[in-house]
Design a protein around this motif. Structure first.
Motif, mmCIF file in Angstrom:
data_model
loop_
_atom_site.group_PDB
_atom_site.id
_atom_site.type_symbol
_atom_site.label_atom_id
_atom_site.label_comp_id
_atom_site.label_asym_id
_atom_site.label_seq_id
_atom_site.Cartn_x
_atom_site.Cartn_y
_atom_site.Cartn_z
ATOM 1 N N ASP A 187 0.866 -1.187 0.000
ATOM 2 C CA ASP A 187 0.000 0.000 0.000
ATOM 3 C C ASP A 187 0.898 1.231 0.000
ATOM 4 O OD1 ASP A 187 -1.837 1.998 0.314
ATOM 5 O OD2 ASP A 187 -2.480 1.409 2.334
ATOM 6 N N LEU A 188 1.091 1.796 -1.176
ATOM 7 C CA LEU A 188 1.928 2.985 -1.303
ATOM 8 C C LEU A 188 1.132 4.266 -1.086
ATOM 9 C CD1 LEU A 188 4.283 2.180 -4.331
ATOM 10 C CD2 LEU A 188 4.817 2.142 -1.897
ATOM 11 N N GLY A 189 -0.119 4.129 -0.649
ATOM 12 C CA GLY A 189 -0.967 5.300 -0.454
ATOM 13 C C GLY A 189 -0.345 6.376 0.418
ATOM 14 N N PRO A 190 0.148 6.033 1.631
ATOM 15 C CA PRO A 190 0.754 7.059 2.473
ATOM 16 C C PRO A 190 1.971 7.726 1.826
ATOM 17 C CG PRO A 190 0.204 5.135 3.780
ATOM 18 C CD PRO A 190 0.003 4.745 2.347
ATOM 19 N N LEU A 191 2.810 6.927 1.151
ATOM 20 C CA LEU A 191 3.993 7.497 0.510
ATOM 21 C C LEU A 191 3.603 8.368 -0.679
ATOM 22 C CD1 LEU A 191 7.035 7.754 0.256
ATOM 23 C CD2 LEU A 191 7.059 5.615 -1.046
ATOM 24 N N THR A 192 2.639 7.908 -1.458
ATOM 25 C CA THR A 192 2.174 8.696 -2.600
ATOM 26 C C THR A 192 1.567 10.011 -2.141
ATOM 27 O OG1 THR A 192 1.748 6.698 -3.911
ATOM 28 C CG2 THR A 192 0.623 8.711 -4.588
ATOM 29 N N SER A 193 0.779 9.947 -1.063
ATOM 30 C CA SER A 193 0.155 11.160 -0.536
ATOM 31 C C SER A 193 1.203 12.141 -0.036
ATOM 32 C CB SER A 193 -0.808 10.791 0.600
ATOM 33 O OG SER A 193 -1.376 11.945 1.174
ATOM 34 N N ALA A 194 2.206 11.625 0.696
ATOM 35 C CA ALA A 194 3.263 12.497 1.219
ATOM 36 C C ALA A 194 4.088 13.101 0.082
ATOM 37 C CB ALA A 194 4.170 11.712 2.162
ATOM 38 N N THR A 195 4.350 12.305 -0.957
ATOM 39 C CA THR A 195 5.109 12.814 -2.098
ATOM 40 C C THR A 195 4.337 13.898 -2.829
ATOM 41 O OG1 THR A 195 6.144 10.632 -2.360
ATOM 42 C CG2 THR A 195 6.300 12.147 -4.220
ATOM 43 N N THR A 196 3.026 13.722 -2.930
ATOM 44 C CA THR A 196 2.185 14.743 -3.560
ATOM 45 C C THR A 196 2.222 16.043 -2.764
ATOM 46 O OG1 THR A 196 0.718 13.031 -4.461
ATOM 47 C CG2 THR A 196 -0.159 15.268 -4.345
#
Length: 423
Positions: A100-109
């Motif tokens: 689940d890359l959701g947290p990392l994707t959100s932080a990168t955004t």
């Protein structure tokens, strides 16, 4: 700011103030940086602001020592002013066991929305090889800035072991890989300024792969002794005596111990990132997959052992009173992430076995279907329980304390006392 040597140190932002991010933020502040700690949890931010550490990897004196340099916030606008931005967000598995890359994707955004030329962006979250120079770079370059030219991009995995006071940033090599040589130089210089020994890798992908290899090594070896323990039980062999004998070999053998399962963020999750990525490429990672299944099956086997004991003693499951001691994922920490105690409790409940628990670090436990409150009177709980099961050997559970149990199932090592049995 300018240090005594005249070198300029711009502000640092750490995104994610958990077990890995908060110690890093404290280390950076201690090294003289002005640090902004960004987290989406206002409760956690409030605790840090008040000087109360939300995780045990940082102490109250640690926070007090850097209170003038470390400011926690939920406002991402702070990122724009920072020269270095470090992502330390979780990378869990989803309900299907997939990355689940959701947290990392959100932080990168979030970083993308405040990115400016000249910044250094470092990912510390554990992930599969190709994440930093793939999805992370792609999101950041949506700004029109080019990684490796307009801003620096690097990967350096966290190596935090909650509860382990022997190793820290100062004596644990910091694996560091950069998108380009200049990116690597800049990231290495940053970690060196914190007093960390730096080991450079050829690229971000080698650093990403190394972190997963470290945890796969542990996963596979724990699975080996867990399955070996089951074989020993069925063959009438004392697994603990066998392990002690094998450990006398001074070469070619590293001791591992069996237990009720594995927990924490790293071992149950990290290898599956590489399993998933390899599967997408048509390259199965058989050993890691098998080890995962063995370790996930340990709570079920422990439940089998418990129910077998109840049956042998003539106790119906619904009439039993099973007390679990230590529901965190490792001894003497308050961390319950992926603790094997939860699937064990759910399995026992499914078989109609009433369960209570005690843990000095956990006042209540959400099982997913119910919330259990800790048994506060430990001596009374031990004497009243039909069976006590030791899952984690916290310092609280001395041999003298455990001697108060009517019957003890010790999953952590050789059993204590005559009215007991071991894994």
């Amino acid at each position: 700011m300018t240090t005594a040597t005249g070198r300029h140190r711009g502000p640092v932002a750490v995104i994610g103030l958990g077990y890995a991010g908060l110690p890093l933020a404290v280390n950076a502040a201690t090294a003289g940086y002005d640090v902004r700690g960004l987290d989406t949890d206002p409760l956690r931010v409030g605790q840090i602001t008040q000087g109360v550490p939300p995780v045990e990897t940082v102490t109250t004196p640690d926070l007090a020592a850097v209170r003038h340099r470390l400011r926690a916030t939920t406002d991402p606008a702070c990122l724009t002013a920072c020269d270095t931005v470090i992502l330390c967000v979780p990378t869990p598995l989803d309900s299907h066991g997939r990355p689940d890359l959701g947290p990392l994707t959100s932080a990168t955004t979030t970083v993308r929305d405040h990115l400016r030329a000249g910044q250094l962006v470092i990912v510390e979250s554990t992930t599969y090889p190709g994440t930093t120079d793939g999805p992370v770079r792609e999101i950041l370059q949506q700004t029109g800035l080019t990684a490796g030219i307009d801003f620096a991009l690097a990967y350096s995995p966290e190596r935090i072991d909650p509860g382990n006071t022997a190793y820290n940033l100062a004596n644990t090599p910091k694996l560091t890989g950069g998108l380009t040589d200049r990116c690597l130089d800049r990231a290495a210089a940053f970690y060196t300024s914190l007093g960390a020994p730096v080991h450079r890798t050829r690229s971000t992908r080698e650093a990403e792969a190394a972190k997963i290899l470290e945890n796969t090594y542990r996963q596979v070896n724990i699975a080996l002794v867990n399955e070996f323990a089951q074989l020993c039980h069925h063959m009438g062999i004392d697994v603990w005596d066998t392990l002690a004998a094998a450990a006398t070999k001074p070469f070619g053998y590293t001791p591992f111990r069996p237990g009720p399962g594995v927990g924490g963020h790293c071992i149950p999750a990290d290898p599956m990132y590489l399993v998933h990525r390899a599967g997408e490429m048509g390259l199965p990672f058989h050993l890691a997959q098998t080890a995962q299944q063995i370790n996930l099956g340990m709570p079920l086997w422990i439940a089998d052992r418990i129910c077998k004991h109840l049956d042998d003693s003539g106790t119906r499951p619904t009439d039993a009173d099973v007390l679990l001691l230590g529901v965190t994922y490792k001894p003497d920490v308050a961390d319950i992430r992926n603790t094997p105690a939860l699937p064990l409790i759910r399995e026992l409940h499914a078989r109609g076995v009433p369960v209570r628990f005690h843990d000095p670090y956990v006042p209540e436990l959400d099982t997913g279907t119910a919330t259990l409150r800790r048994a506060e009177d430990l001596p009374k709980a031990l004497t009243s329980a039909t069976l006590t099961v030791l899952l984690q050997r916290h310092r609280t559970y001395s041999a003298r304390t455990l001697a108060g149990s009517r019957r003890l199932f010790d999953t952590t090592g050789p059993a204590h006392g005559t009215e007991s049995f071991a894994l």
